[in-house]
Write an enzyme that holds these catalytic residues in place. Structure first.
Site, PDB file in Angstrom:
ATOM      1  CE  LYS A 191      -2.657   3.169   2.487  1.00  0.00           C
ATOM      2  NZ  LYS A 191      -2.011   4.179   1.640  1.00  0.00           N
ATOM      3  N   GLY A 244       6.601   4.756   8.682  1.00  0.00           N
ATOM      4  CA  GLY A 244       5.860   6.082   8.591  1.00  0.00           C
ATOM      5  C   GLY A 244       6.102   6.532  10.068  1.00  0.00           C
ATOM      6  CB  THR A 246       6.156   7.334  16.488  1.00  0.00           C
ATOM      7  OG1 THR A 246       7.526   7.427  16.103  1.00  0.00           O
ATOM      8  CG2 THR A 246       6.303   6.489  17.747  1.00  0.00           C
ATOM      9  CD  GLU A 266      12.605   3.612   8.833  1.00  0.00           C
ATOM     10  OE1 GLU A 266      12.328   4.630   9.808  1.00  0.00           O
ATOM     11  OE2 GLU A 266      12.525   4.067   7.739  1.00  0.00           O
ATOM     12  CB  CYS A 300      12.583   8.511   9.087  1.00  0.00           C
ATOM     13  SG  CYS A 300      13.513   7.614   7.991  1.00  0.00           S
TER      14      CYS A 300
HETATM   15  P1  NDP Z   1       1.691   8.120   8.576  1.00  0.00           P
HETATM   16  O1  NDP Z   1       2.409   7.212   9.385  1.00  0.00           O
HETATM   17  O2  NDP Z   1       0.044   8.466   8.691  1.00  0.00           O
HETATM   18  O3  NDP Z   1       1.611   7.328   7.031  1.00  0.00           O
HETATM   19  C1  NDP Z   1       2.356   6.345   6.554  1.00  0.00           C
HETATM   20  C2  NDP Z   1       1.893   5.325   5.869  1.00  0.00           C
HETATM   21  O4  NDP Z   1       0.731   4.405   6.583  1.00  0.00           O
HETATM   22  C3  NDP Z   1       0.703   5.635   4.891  1.00  0.00           C
HETATM   23  O5  NDP Z   1       0.956   4.840   3.623  1.00  0.00           O
HETATM   24  C4  NDP Z   1      -0.564   5.748   5.420  1.00  0.00           C
HETATM   25  O6  NDP Z   1      -1.607   5.656   4.416  1.00  0.00           O
HETATM   26  C5  NDP Z   1      -0.534   4.618   6.242  1.00  0.00           C
HETATM   27  N1  NDP Z   1      -1.570   4.432   7.418  1.00  0.00           N
HETATM   28  C6  NDP Z   1      -1.684   5.705   7.977  1.00  0.00           C
HETATM   29  N2  NDP Z   1      -2.710   5.274   9.034  1.00  0.00           N
HETATM   30  C7  NDP Z   1      -2.841   3.709   8.810  1.00  0.00           C
HETATM   31  C8  NDP Z   1      -3.225   2.864   9.738  1.00  0.00           C
HETATM   32  N3  NDP Z   1      -4.342   3.086  10.824  1.00  0.00           N
HETATM   33  N4  NDP Z   1      -3.226   1.618   9.317  1.00  0.00           N
HETATM   34  C9  NDP Z   1      -2.489   1.353   8.290  1.00  0.00           C
HETATM   35  N5  NDP Z   1      -2.066   2.207   7.626  1.00  0.00           N
HETATM   36  C10 NDP Z   1      -1.869   3.481   7.810  1.00  0.00           C
HETATM   37  O7  NDP Z   1       2.443   9.322   8.147  1.00  0.00           O
HETATM   38  P2  NDP Z   1       1.975  10.601   7.477  1.00  0.00           P
HETATM   39  O8  NDP Z   1       1.968  10.484   5.896  1.00  0.00           O
HETATM   40  O9  NDP Z   1       0.646  10.824   7.797  1.00  0.00           O
HETATM   41  O10 NDP Z   1       2.976  11.744   8.151  1.00  0.00           O
HETATM   42  C11 NDP Z   1       2.777  12.060   9.378  1.00  0.00           C
HETATM   43  C12 NDP Z   1       3.850  12.274  10.205  1.00  0.00           C
HETATM   44  O11 NDP Z   1       4.448  10.958  10.137  1.00  0.00           O
HETATM   45  C13 NDP Z   1       4.896  13.056   9.380  1.00  0.00           C
HETATM   46  O12 NDP Z   1       4.751  14.413   9.979  1.00  0.00           O
HETATM   47  C14 NDP Z   1       6.171  12.658  10.036  1.00  0.00           C
HETATM   48  O13 NDP Z   1       6.388  13.173  11.346  1.00  0.00           O
HETATM   49  C15 NDP Z   1       5.826  11.025  10.082  1.00  0.00           C
HETATM   50  N6  NDP Z   1       6.291  10.527   9.077  1.00  0.00           N
HETATM   51  C16 NDP Z   1       7.605   9.705   9.292  1.00  0.00           C
HETATM   52  C17 NDP Z   1       8.210   8.866   8.358  1.00  0.00           C
HETATM   53  C18 NDP Z   1       9.236   7.939   8.499  1.00  0.00           C
HETATM   54  O14 NDP Z   1       9.771   7.548   7.441  1.00  0.00           O
HETATM   55  N7  NDP Z   1       9.809   7.933   9.761  1.00  0.00           N
HETATM   56  C19 NDP Z   1       7.433   8.797   7.026  1.00  0.00           C
HETATM   57  C20 NDP Z   1       6.373   9.556   6.694  1.00  0.00           C
HETATM   58  C21 NDP Z   1       5.919  10.220   7.894  1.00  0.00           C
HETATM   59  P3  NDP Z   1      -2.011   7.162   3.758  1.00  0.00           P
HETATM   60  O15 NDP Z   1      -1.090   7.924   3.074  1.00  0.00           O
HETATM   61  O16 NDP Z   1      -3.057   6.574   3.093  1.00  0.00           O
HETATM   62  O17 NDP Z   1      -2.452   8.040   4.893  1.00  0.00           O
END
Ligand code: NDP
Length: 821
Positions: A191, A244, A246, A266, A300
């Site tokens: 996804k 994504g 935390t 991660e 990240c």
């Molecule tokens: P999220 O953690 O919300 O999203 C990452 C992925 O998970 C996306 O594909 C998202 O889908 C999906 N997702 C979100 N919620 C769920 C759930 N409950 N169950 C399963 N999958 C889910 O990151 P965001 O894009 O909202 O970013 C928010 C914050 O997260 C950023 O500001 C940053 O601080 C942090 N972040 C950290 C990352 C890293 O590499 N460590 C990467 C990205 C973000 P969808 O895109 O459809 O929402």
């Protein structure tokens, strides 16, 4: 602007990359379907979502909005495909992965442009970093597919893997997930992030081009609430790999608790960038540019906290401001641009909110004098000085081009400041004194440490975090274990647990002689109870009530309560203290205080493990009788357990100075030292079967690797563990390395799993207890290792000891050391 103007000002001109081929590619295909079973299909919802170009704010493409009905179909397709893909020879899988790598290179420019259009990151980055690394990942893992049979004997693929990736490195994160999964024989459902699906859809075409069997890779675009959550909860999925935030990682931990799904996370970071006063400041400035303005800081592992030695802080900040003034922000497809756009309006607002909060909290903000483009979502490079370590901007992941700087005086202060975060993903150390840099690197709580460099990645060197940055590694050999499981697990997960109360003989130990040297006859527990103190038949036995074992001392339980221990005939054979939350707190504190154990030499640990074996051997018969007394098993059988325990201590004495890590040679002038580090404080709940062997099989590998432990012995048969107090005391084991709290195993396990200062939790007990541990662990995202109620043959050297235990006792820290002038 004419040539003379350029000559006078030395300003960059435009160097635009053509977007036409990418726009045409999109136009011919949209609206995009879902990729299931190598077919493009319409989403069950019939709905589509706009994907926006962040540098213009205009719609770029329409992508399908999948829902749980599509997830069901994709899982069924992946399950069917797994039947044959999981059996496909490694060489065949290697050929496919090699072909994918080649095709990525063949389509590299289209992929780079699509990525820049969809994500807003500069073409320089997508062209020179993202896409080449994607190809490298598939090449590297083609090699592991080829070698799996010889290098990972006894392991098999996990099955169907759900992979959820973020928007910051869309294709790269996809490669980090899909390449190892396929190499190890799994099938996947990916996804992509809602904002950035296009390169994954181009990848789907590559899957078709190389003729990968149908159903091996499935790609479902759409929203988290529709696709992500359904994938996480689906019973047909065997593992979830997530990158994504935390918060979402923690919710996935809760959602999968007790399901038996493997999980790797991660998550976020707030990585320190430490500059000592002997560093080469011009290199440091370029390093900072890379650390925090690369990908607009949406990384990240971005070096978002600049920690500078006080005496050079003023000089460095001045240099940095001068460099920031020269950074160029604008159209991501302009090859002379340093920074592109922020991925979405929501992310931009979040950055703006946190920056305002920083100003309100009293930090001093500095931004270049030039203005950002007004069309699209842009945010200028931003530097905060006068930042106090406890403020929001110093603690929270901003995920934008915002750097906060703080100062330190001594190396010890630098380490303390660097580790003052709930995260532990990466760190960067700058000093021309290699002794200092290599001294500091192991002290940093981070999965990756870059010395005099930053944001370096390679498929050969695993990447992943400590603490709330998640667990599991991607890349390197260690990353492969996220996608395999021991082959024996499948066989035992359906057979009943060996019962500690059965009178039947246990399976014989692998390679261990039966314990006939005691000349023991097959004695029952009745015999033992009747005859053990037979030479003083008229005197009552002296009461012996084991206490807790905390900080090397035997201490009374805080509750003041004891609980009875019974033999299989339900006769009371002793009492142990009933531990509570306070005892656990004391034990965890003692375990932390003994953290010097990690710094002791491996030779020292080897010696102590041998002493423990030696001191146990002196009391072999007594320990065997204790097992008989508690379990009712035959004496021969119990003696065999003691013998195996002694052998196990020898095994971990052997491993203590041999499980050392490796040196990688990624494509750079330098090396990466992949060091096995202890995790820290490990909580562990012991199995009921094999009260002595189960206990030592957990404690020995953990302490061999330098961890300190808080152990809850078998609730049913705790006396074998409490009898070990004297063994520990006479073996020079430093106080606090092993702490033992007796009592209600499942209740105490939950307290341990919930404890913020416990770094990992192992639990060998019921399915329900496993679930409760996984749920409680989500609080600080600690690593867990649980049995889900499945039995394990502790006597067997494949199931009861070895690398699986050592891996669970360690985490890999990759220290990047470039060399050359
Ligand atoms: P999220 O953690 O919300 O999203 C990452 C992925 O998970 C996306 O594909 C998202 O889908 C999906 N997702 C979100 N919620 C769920 C759930 N409950 N169950 C399963 N999958 C889910 O990151 P965001 O894009 O909202 O970013 C928010 C914050 O997260 C950023 O500001 C940053 O601080 C942090 N972040 C950290 C990352 C890293 O590499 N460590 C990467 C990205 C973000 P969808 O895109 O459809 O929402």
């Amino acid at each position: 602007m004419n040539v003379m103007d350029i000559f006078k000002t030395m300003e960059y001109g435009l160097a635009p990359e053509a977007a036409t081929p990418a726009f045409e590619w999109i136009k011919e295909r949209q609206p995009f379907g879902l990729f299931i079973n190598n077919q493009w299909v319409k989403p069950a919802s019939g709905q589509y979502l706009d994907s926006i170009n962040p540098s213009t704010g205009k719609p770029l493409a329409q992508i399908a909005a999948a829902n749980s009905a599509d997830v069901d179909i994709a899982v069924a397709s992946a399950r069917t495909a797994f039947e044959s893909w999981g059996q496909t020879p490694g060489h065949v899988r290697a050929r496919y992965l090699y072909a994918i790598a080649r095709h990525i290179q063949k389509h590299s420019r289209l992929l780079s442009v699509l990525e820049s259009l969809d994500n807003g990151k500069s073409i320089r980055e997508t062209r020179d970093l993202d896409i080449p690394l994607v190809a490298r990942h598939f090449y590297y893992h083609a090699g592991w597919a080829q070698l799996m049979a010889s290098e990972l004997p006894g392991y098999e693929p996990v099955g169907v893997v759900g992979q959820i990736i973020p928007w910051n490195f869309p294709l790269l994160m996809m490669a980090w997930k899909i390449a190892p999964a396929l190499a190890m024989g799994n099938t996947v459902i990916l996804k992509p992030a809602r904002y950035t699906s296009l390169t994954a859809l181009k990848f789907a075409e590559i899957v078709q081009e190389v003729g990968l069997p149908a159903g091996v890779v499935n790609i479902l675009t759409g929203e988290a609430s529709q696709v992500g959550e359904a994938l996480v909860r689906h019973s047909g999925v065997n593992k979830i790999a997530f990158t994504g935030s935390t918060d979402v990682g923690s919710s996935i931990r809760r959602a999968t608790a007790g399901s038996g799904k493997k999980l790797s996370l991660e998550l976020g970071g707030k990585s320190p960038f430490i500059v000592f006063d002997d560093a080469d400041l011009d290199s440091v400035v370029e390093g900072v540019v890379d650390a925090i303005w690369f990908n607009q800081g949406q990384v990240c592992c971005a070096g978002s906290r600049l920690l500078v030695q006080e005496d050079i802080a003023g000089r460095l900040i001045n240099k940095l401001r001068a460099r920031m003034e020269k950074l160029r922000i604008g159209d991501p497809l302009d090859k002379a641009v340093d920074m592109g756009a922020i991925v979405s309006p929501g992310q931009l607002q979040e950055i703006q909110r946190l920056v305002s909060q920083g100003v309100e909290e009293g930090a001093e903000i500095w931004q270049p004098s030039w203005a950002c483009p007004t069309e699209g979502y842009f945010f200028p490079p931003t530097l905060f000085t006068n930042v106090s370590p406890a403020t929001t901007i110093a603690q929270v992941e901003i995920f934008g081009p915002v750097l906060v700087s703080m100062t330190f005086r001594t190396p010890a202060e630098a380490v303390a400041l660097a580790n003052n975060t709930r995260y532990g993903l990466a760190a960067s150390v700058w000093s021309e004194n290699i002794n200092l840099a290599l001294d500091v690197a192991p002290k940093l709580k981070a999965g990756t440490v870059w010395i005099n460099c930053t944001n370096m990645f390679d498929a050969s060197s695993g990447f992943g975090g400590y603490r709330e940055s998640g667990f599991g590694r991607e890349g390197g050999k260690e990353g492969l274990y996220e996608y395999v499981r021991p082959a024996w697990e499948k066989a035992v997960s359906t057979s009943p647990a060996p019962s500690s109360s059965s009178n039947g003989s246990s399976p014989s130990a692998d390679g261990h002689a039966n314990a006939t040297q005691f000349n023991a006859t097959d004695t029952t527990s009745d015999d033992i109870i009747d005859s053990s103190n037979g030479f003083t038949p008229t005197l009552p036995a002296i009461d012996r009530t084991p206490k807790m074992f905390i900080k090397g001392k035997q201490v009374r339980p805080d509750s003041g309560y004891s609980q009875d221990v019974y033999d299989p005939q339900h006769r009371v054979i002793g009492q142990v203290g009933e531990g509570n939350r306070k005892d656990i707190r004391n034990a965890v504190e003692a375990a932390h205080a003994a953290s010097g154990w990690a710094a002791s030499t491996t030779h020292n640990r080897v010696q102590i493990l041998y002493y423990m074996a030696e001191n146990l051997a002196v009391r072999e018969e007594e320990f065997a009788r204790r097992i008989v007394q508690q379990t009712g098993r035959s004496f021969v059988d119990a003696a065999n357990e003691v013998q195996t325990t002694i052998s196990r201590l020898f095994s971990y004495a052997a491993w203590a100075d041999k499980y050392e890590g490796v040196v990688h040679r990624p494509p750079l002038r330098g090396v990466v030292l992949a060091m096995h580090e202890p995790i820290g404080v490990i909580g562990m709940a012991c199995p009921d079967e094999y009260p002595l062997l189960g206990f030592i099989s957990l404690v020995a590998p953990a302490i061999a690797m330098g961890n300190t432990v808080v152990v809850i012995p078998s609730q049913q048969s705790p006396l074998s563990a409490t009898d070990c107090y004297q063994v520990f005391e006479t073996s020079d084991l430093p106080a606090g390395v092993v702490n033992i709290v007796t009592g209600q195993r499942d209740t105490l396990s939950e307290v341990l799993a919930d404890h913020d200062d416990v770094d990992a939790m192992w639990y060998f007990g019921s399915a329900d207890g496993s679930k409760r541990v996984e749920l409680a662990s989500a609080g600080n995202m600690k690593r867990t290792w649980v049995s889900y109620g499945h039995p394990r043959n502790w006597l067997d050297s494949v199931q009861g000891e070895g690398e699986e235990f050592l891996r669970e006792s360690t985490q890999v820290k990759n220290i990047w050391v470039p060399y050359g002038e």
